[in-house]
Design a protein around this motif. Sequence first.
Motif, PDB file in Angstrom:
ATOM      1  N   GLY A 170       0.815  -1.208   0.000  1.00 34.72           N
ATOM      2  CA  GLY A 170       0.000   0.000   0.000  1.00 34.72           C
ATOM      3  C   GLY A 170       0.850   1.260   0.000  1.00 34.72           C
ATOM      4  N   ASP A 171       1.923   1.243   0.772  1.00 36.18           N
ATOM      5  CA  ASP A 171       2.836   2.388   0.808  1.00 36.18           C
ATOM      6  C   ASP A 171       3.514   2.595  -0.551  1.00 36.18           C
ATOM      7  OD1 ASP A 171       2.233   2.819   3.458  1.00 36.18           O
ATOM      8  OD2 ASP A 171       4.002   1.766   4.229  1.00 36.18           O
ATOM      9  N   ALA A 172       3.660   1.503  -1.311  1.00 40.88           N
ATOM     10  CA  ALA A 172       4.272   1.593  -2.646  1.00 40.88           C
ATOM     11  C   ALA A 172       3.281   2.048  -3.708  1.00 40.88           C
ATOM     12  CB  ALA A 172       4.866   0.245  -3.037  1.00 40.88           C
ATOM     13  N   GLY A 173       2.029   2.243  -3.326  1.00 40.93           N
ATOM     14  CA  GLY A 173       1.033   2.755  -4.257  1.00 40.93           C
ATOM     15  C   GLY A 173      -0.080   1.799  -4.623  1.00 40.93           C
ATOM     16  N   ALA A 174       0.006   0.555  -4.180  1.00 39.34           N
ATOM     17  CA  ALA A 174      -1.040  -0.414  -4.515  1.00 39.34           C
ATOM     18  C   ALA A 174      -2.335  -0.074  -3.792  1.00 39.34           C
ATOM     19  CB  ALA A 174      -0.595  -1.824  -4.139  1.00 39.34           C
ATOM     20  N   GLY A 175      -3.421  -0.025  -4.549  1.00 36.14           N
ATOM     21  CA  GLY A 175      -4.733   0.165  -3.951  1.00 36.14           C
ATOM     22  C   GLY A 175      -5.465  -1.146  -3.738  1.00 36.14           C
TER      23      GLY A 175
END
Length: 217
Positions: A170-175
């Motif tokens: 999530g922190d890497a951008g995954a929703g």
Amino acid sequence: MRGPVLIVNPNSSAAVTEGIREAIAHLSPAAGAGFEVTDLPGSPATILTNEDVARAGLGVAALAQARPDAAAFVIGCFSDPGLDLARSLVPQPVIGCQEAGILTAMARSDLFGIIALSPVSVARHRIRIRAMGVESRLAGELPLPGVSAEASGRDPAVYDRCVALARELGDAGAGAVVLGCAGMAPVRARLEQDAGLAVIDPVQAAAAMALGLAGAP
């Protein structure tokens, strides 16, 4: 729909097979043949190596050929063993859960992530992702330290690691995060709540897709 959607767990773990059966129970139609869940008793309990995938793929393809009554097939393993081979041998839809899980995740979010069962799985998954043409939407794939398929959905220590990996994705951008093993099905809902982002059970995604294709006029 003429016959059942046959969901094949390509490993031999009865616990994983039962977890799949429970995970897709709510998708069963009120009328019609619905789902049948089975496994491959001759396979290892966890599909881990490329050799495991190749051997399991032959078993999946042979089972598909032996079930002309089935309306569709779902391969309940994230490496999609036997997917291309089975598609070349039978006329029914054959749905791989890696493909279905990724497509479902992209319907929920621009970027998706994957929690893999082990480090050796990541490169194998990337081949399918690249073939699908969706590598640009992959925020990342993070592995568990090589656990069994059964432990991935039942061991409390493994679950805690899944929460940490999901939050990192999530922190890497995954929703949306796709669970990279059918054995993780029992923890999907809890992980979604604890991680705070969409979590996709790829077998549920594949089962829903197969059900729609099997019932299409």
